[in-house]
Design a protein around this motif. Structure first.
Motif, PDB file in Angstrom:
ATOM      1  N   GLU A 201     -12.519  67.919  24.985  1.00  0.00           N
ATOM      2  CA  GLU A 201     -13.773  67.759  24.244  1.00  0.00           C
ATOM      3  C   GLU A 201     -14.354  68.762  23.892  1.00  0.00           C
ATOM      4  O   GLU A 201     -15.660  68.722  22.941  1.00  0.00           O
ATOM      5  N   GLU A 202     -13.820  70.680  23.963  1.00  0.00           N
ATOM      6  CA  GLU A 202     -14.299  71.119  23.668  1.00  0.00           C
ATOM      7  C   GLU A 202     -15.939  71.384  24.248  1.00  0.00           C
ATOM      8  O   GLU A 202     -16.512  72.183  22.354  1.00  0.00           O
ATOM      9  N   GLY A 203     -16.237  71.277  24.779  1.00  0.00           N
ATOM     10  CA  GLY A 203     -18.063  71.782  25.614  1.00  0.00           C
ATOM     11  C   GLY A 203     -18.824  71.290  24.387  1.00  0.00           C
ATOM     12  O   GLY A 203     -20.523  71.666  24.519  1.00  0.00           O
ATOM     13  N   LYS A 204     -18.483  69.524  23.997  1.00  0.00           N
ATOM     14  CA  LYS A 204     -18.794  68.924  23.428  1.00  0.00           C
ATOM     15  C   LYS A 204     -19.364  68.020  24.868  1.00  0.00           C
ATOM     16  O   LYS A 204     -19.111  67.432  25.704  1.00  0.00           O
ATOM     17  N   PRO A 205     -21.100  67.251  23.846  1.00  0.00           N
ATOM     18  CA  PRO A 205     -21.535  66.199  25.624  1.00  0.00           C
ATOM     19  C   PRO A 205     -20.511  65.070  25.096  1.00  0.00           C
ATOM     20  O   PRO A 205     -20.652  64.504  24.186  1.00  0.00           O
ATOM     21  N   PHE A 206     -20.104  65.064  26.576  1.00  0.00           N
ATOM     22  CA  PHE A 206     -19.345  63.687  26.095  1.00  0.00           C
ATOM     23  C   PHE A 206     -19.701  62.318  27.666  1.00  0.00           C
ATOM     24  O   PHE A 206     -20.358  63.099  28.191  1.00  0.00           O
ATOM     25  N   ASN A 207     -19.514  61.494  27.988  1.00  0.00           N
ATOM     26  CA  ASN A 207     -19.804  60.382  29.400  1.00  0.00           C
ATOM     27  C   ASN A 207     -18.182  60.697  29.856  1.00  0.00           C
ATOM     28  O   ASN A 207     -17.250  60.528  29.944  1.00  0.00           O
ATOM     29  N   PRO A 208     -18.841  61.041  31.766  1.00  0.00           N
ATOM     30  CA  PRO A 208     -17.342  61.430  32.109  1.00  0.00           C
ATOM     31  C   PRO A 208     -17.069  60.198  33.099  1.00  0.00           C
ATOM     32  O   PRO A 208     -16.314  60.254  33.094  1.00  0.00           O
ATOM     33  N   HIS A 209     -17.714  59.135  32.633  1.00  0.00           N
ATOM     34  CA  HIS A 209     -17.383  58.548  33.814  1.00  0.00           C
ATOM     35  C   HIS A 209     -16.182  57.574  33.513  1.00  0.00           C
ATOM     36  O   HIS A 209     -15.484  57.627  34.490  1.00  0.00           O
ATOM     37  N   PHE A 210     -15.623  57.007  32.924  1.00  0.00           N
ATOM     38  CA  PHE A 210     -14.169  57.308  32.589  1.00  0.00           C
ATOM     39  C   PHE A 210     -13.063  57.487  32.858  1.00  0.00           C
ATOM     40  O   PHE A 210     -12.168  57.288  33.172  1.00  0.00           O
TER      41      PHE A 210
ATOM     42  N   ILE B  94     -13.491  60.248  34.856  1.00  0.00           N
ATOM     43  CA  ILE B  94     -13.626  60.642  36.506  1.00  0.00           C
ATOM     44  C   ILE B  94     -12.666  59.291  36.695  1.00  0.00           C
ATOM     45  O   ILE B  94     -12.108  59.447  38.037  1.00  0.00           O
ATOM     46  N   ASN B  95     -13.393  58.083  36.309  1.00  0.00           N
ATOM     47  CA  ASN B  95     -12.267  56.729  36.999  1.00  0.00           C
ATOM     48  C   ASN B  95     -11.174  56.376  36.637  1.00  0.00           C
ATOM     49  O   ASN B  95     -10.550  56.529  37.446  1.00  0.00           O
ATOM     50  N   ASN B  96     -10.331  57.115  35.619  1.00  0.00           N
ATOM     51  CA  ASN B  96      -9.131  57.325  35.453  1.00  0.00           C
ATOM     52  C   ASN B  96      -8.589  58.132  36.584  1.00  0.00           C
ATOM     53  O   ASN B  96      -7.381  57.206  37.491  1.00  0.00           O
ATOM     54  N   ALA B  97      -8.882  59.199  36.623  1.00  0.00           N
ATOM     55  CA  ALA B  97      -9.079  59.726  37.662  1.00  0.00           C
ATOM     56  C   ALA B  97      -8.400  59.350  39.113  1.00  0.00           C
ATOM     57  O   ALA B  97      -7.171  59.592  39.978  1.00  0.00           O
ATOM     58  N   VAL B  98      -9.580  59.045  39.648  1.00  0.00           N
ATOM     59  CA  VAL B  98      -9.393  58.157  40.649  1.00  0.00           C
ATOM     60  C   VAL B  98      -8.754  57.468  40.921  1.00  0.00           C
ATOM     61  O   VAL B  98      -8.056  56.803  42.072  1.00  0.00           O
ATOM     62  N   SER B  99      -8.842  56.597  40.545  1.00  0.00           N
ATOM     63  CA  SER B  99      -7.714  55.503  40.081  1.00  0.00           C
ATOM     64  C   SER B  99      -6.524  55.383  40.306  1.00  0.00           C
ATOM     65  O   SER B  99      -5.935  54.664  40.567  1.00  0.00           O
ATOM     66  N   ASN B 100      -5.726  56.888  39.037  1.00  0.00           N
ATOM     67  CA  ASN B 100      -4.493  56.717  39.367  1.00  0.00           C
ATOM     68  C   ASN B 100      -4.025  57.791  40.575  1.00  0.00           C
ATOM     69  O   ASN B 100      -2.615  57.295  41.354  1.00  0.00           O
ATOM     70  N   ILE B 101      -4.922  57.473  41.338  1.00  0.00           N
ATOM     71  CA  ILE B 101      -4.289  58.180  42.735  1.00  0.00           C
ATOM     72  C   ILE B 101      -4.076  56.407  43.322  1.00  0.00           C
ATOM     73  O   ILE B 101      -3.232  57.003  44.606  1.00  0.00           O
ATOM     74  N   ILE B 102      -5.189  55.581  43.319  1.00  0.00           N
ATOM     75  CA  ILE B 102      -5.120  54.488  44.237  1.00  0.00           C
ATOM     76  C   ILE B 102      -2.912  54.170  43.526  1.00  0.00           C
ATOM     77  O   ILE B 102      -2.610  53.452  44.406  1.00  0.00           O
ATOM     78  N   CYS B 103      -3.595  53.944  42.362  1.00  0.00           N
ATOM     79  CA  CYS B 103      -2.175  53.507  41.437  1.00  0.00           C
ATOM     80  C   CYS B 103      -1.265  53.584  41.780  1.00  0.00           C
ATOM     81  O   CYS B 103      -0.175  53.108  42.158  1.00  0.00           O
ATOM     82  N   SER B 104      -1.120  55.066  41.925  1.00  0.00           N
ATOM     83  CA  SER B 104       0.160  56.339  43.055  1.00  0.00           C
ATOM     84  C   SER B 104       0.385  55.548  44.175  1.00  0.00           C
ATOM     85  O   SER B 104       2.073  55.371  44.853  1.00  0.00           O
ATOM     86  N   VAL B 105      -0.439  54.782  45.089  1.00  0.00           N
ATOM     87  CA  VAL B 105      -0.200  54.251  46.026  1.00  0.00           C
ATOM     88  C   VAL B 105       0.242  53.011  46.475  1.00  0.00           C
ATOM     89  O   VAL B 105       1.527  52.306  46.529  1.00  0.00           O
ATOM     90  N   THR B 106      -0.599  52.326  45.009  1.00  0.00           N
ATOM     91  CA  THR B 106      -0.013  50.641  45.522  1.00  0.00           C
ATOM     92  C   THR B 106       1.206  50.353  44.901  1.00  0.00           C
ATOM     93  O   THR B 106       1.618  49.227  44.297  1.00  0.00           O
ATOM     94  N   PHE B 107       0.886  51.131  42.894  1.00  0.00           N
ATOM     95  CA  PHE B 107       2.124  50.687  42.257  1.00  0.00           C
ATOM     96  C   PHE B 107       3.446  51.627  41.805  1.00  0.00           C
ATOM     97  O   PHE B 107       3.850  51.394  41.279  1.00  0.00           O
ATOM     98  N   GLY B 108       2.898  52.879  42.722  1.00  0.00           N
ATOM     99  CA  GLY B 108       3.921  54.032  42.791  1.00  0.00           C
ATOM    100  C   GLY B 108       4.206  55.022  41.484  1.00  0.00           C
ATOM    101  O   GLY B 108       5.484  55.126  41.371  1.00  0.00           O
ATOM    102  N   GLU B 109       3.040  54.812  40.791  1.00  0.00           N
ATOM    103  CA  GLU B 109       3.112  55.176  39.117  1.00  0.00           C
ATOM    104  C   GLU B 109       1.113  55.905  38.723  1.00  0.00           C
ATOM    105  O   GLU B 109       0.630  54.927  39.816  1.00  0.00           O
ATOM    106  N   ARG B 110       1.040  56.644  38.080  1.00  0.00           N
ATOM    107  CA  ARG B 110       0.043  57.111  37.418  1.00  0.00           C
ATOM    108  C   ARG B 110       0.039  56.556  36.589  1.00  0.00           C
ATOM    109  O   ARG B 110       0.987  56.212  35.252  1.00  0.00           O
ATOM    110  N   PHE B 111      -1.061  56.190  35.217  1.00  0.00           N
ATOM    111  CA  PHE B 111      -1.348  55.865  33.942  1.00  0.00           C
ATOM    112  C   PHE B 111      -2.167  56.768  32.900  1.00  0.00           C
ATOM    113  O   PHE B 111      -2.640  57.219  33.459  1.00  0.00           O
ATOM    114  N   ASP B 112      -1.234  56.957  32.293  1.00  0.00           N
ATOM    115  CA  ASP B 112      -2.012  57.490  30.853  1.00  0.00           C
ATOM    116  C   ASP B 112      -3.582  57.393  30.785  1.00  0.00           C
ATOM    117  O   ASP B 112      -4.110  56.565  30.608  1.00  0.00           O
ATOM    118  N   TYR B 113      -4.143  58.169  30.479  1.00  0.00           N
ATOM    119  CA  TYR B 113      -5.768  57.891  29.971  1.00  0.00           C
ATOM    120  C   TYR B 113      -5.634  57.612  28.944  1.00  0.00           C
ATOM    121  O   TYR B 113      -6.357  57.058  28.876  1.00  0.00           O
TER     122      TYR B 113
END
Length: 366
Positions: A173-182, A184-203
């Motif tokens: 984002e190069e220091g510009k204002p942005f909404n980190p909502h999704f 962070i959701n991506n990052a947290v969900s990828n941990i769950i994906c690694s346990v449930t699906f055995g893989e992570r997804f690209d953002y």
């Protein structure tokens, strides 16, 4: 004699005016609602509500934490609310909450199941099941999550790796204002994906982004006024268009996403080498071909979505609050010598692990 009785009934029926019948029906319904919802002895105090809908119109579902503050001031830290057919006791204040979960756990094990939640889950999964189904699914989820690293060093390493991806996404984002909502959701969900699906997804994976969007949307829509009205008047609301209909459509799409992942797993599934939660569940299903337990595909879909729904929202919200406080108090940041990537990893690991353990160890804590 029968003729006389029949004549008397006919005379009374002819004398009754439709308006009289309407008043009698309304009076009966009001009395029935009163006796059904009257407070028993020693019940916590609370505001009186309207017939049939209770206190639903006294709450701001957009900011419920603010709406209950006047009630706390008036009735104290323990008070009651009636939300349609669900009678609730509200507990506020950290000491009382800790006491309830520590000393009264057996009395609050079950979560009330609304009409909407019952239609979505059909009493399957980890959160909204009960009885033998819940016992089986909880025991299996705890065992399987531990086998795949919950509370172990191996999962910590995956979290640290995912935290690095999150930090890199923030750097883009190069220091510009942005909404980190999704992000962070991506990052947290990828941990769950690694346990449930055995893989992570690209953002930037469009299918995964759509899943996160649907999860985020149902979280918001299920708390709206029209969804609460569906819980009270389902026989009417199911024919009326509105956001509550979109909740059901979104859940069907989410279930389809998980079903597709299950089908992909079946193509190269090896029961002797389970790779993730889905593989382990499929193996458990083969042990009970007679359907004598809750190990079936419907429960697999619902349990997987429960892990996503409970784990993603709680942890990502906590992380966003942490980022907000760091942004609001930069002088506090300056007192620490750790780098931003290290701090992100620290937050990510500790918060996700703590919330995940709470969710699987105590039913209904999401």
């Amino acid at each position: 004699m029968l003729a006389a009785a029949g004549s008397l009934v006919a005379t009374i029926w002819a004398a009754l005016h439709p308006r009289t019948l309407l008043v009698a029906a309304v009076t009966f319904l009001l009395l029935a609602d009163y006796f059904k919802n009257r407070r028993p002895k020693n019940y916590p105090p609370g505001p009186w509500g309207l017939p049939f809908v209770g206190n639903i119109f006294q709450l701001d579902f957009g900011q419920p934490h603010l709406a209950i503050q006047p009630l706390v001031k008036k009735y104290g830290n323990i008070f009651s609310l009636n939300l349609g057919d669900i009678t609730s006791v509200i507990i506020t204040g950290l000491p009382l909450i800790k006491e309830a979960f520590t000393h009264m756990e057996q009395n609050i094990m079950n979560r009330p199941l609304s009409v909407m939640q019952e239609r979505i889950s059909n009493k399957n999964g980890l959160i909204f099941s009960s009885g033998q189904t819940w016992k089986e699914q909880r025991r299996f989820a705890l065992m399987t999550l531990r086998n795949f690293g919950l509370g172990k060093k191996s999962l910590e390493e995956r979290m640290q790796e995912e935290a690095s991806y999150l930090v890199e996404a923030i750097r883009e984002e190069e220091g510009k204002p942005f909404n980190p909502h999704f992000s962070i959701n991506n990052a947290v969900s990828n941990i769950i994906c690694s346990v449930t699906f055995g893989e992570r997804f690209d953002y930037h994976d469009s299918r995964f982004q759509e899943m996160l969007r649907l999860l985020d949307e149902v979280m918001y829509l299920e708390t709206t006024m029209i969804s609460q009205l569906y819980n009270i008047f389902p026989w009417i609301m199911k024919y009326i268009p509105g956001s509550h209909q979109r909740v059901f459509r979104n859940w069907e799409k989410l279930k389809l996403f998980v079903s597709c992942m299950i089908d992909d797993h079946r193509k190269d599934w090896n029961p002797d080498e389970p790779r993730d939660f889905i593989d382990a569940f499929l193996k458990e299903m083969t042990k009970y071909p007679e359907k004598t337990t809750s190990f079936n595909e419907e429960n697999l879909v619902c349990s997987t979505l429960d892990l996503f729904f409970a784990g993603t929202e709680t942890t990502s919200t906590t992380l966003r609050w942490a980022l907000l406080y760091m942004a609001l108090y930069p002088e506090v940041q300056g007192k620490h010598i750790v780098t931003i990537p290290d701090r992100a990893k620290f937050f990510f690991w500790n918060l996700w692990l703590r919330e995940g353990q709470k969710m699987v160890q105590r039913k209904g804590v999401a």
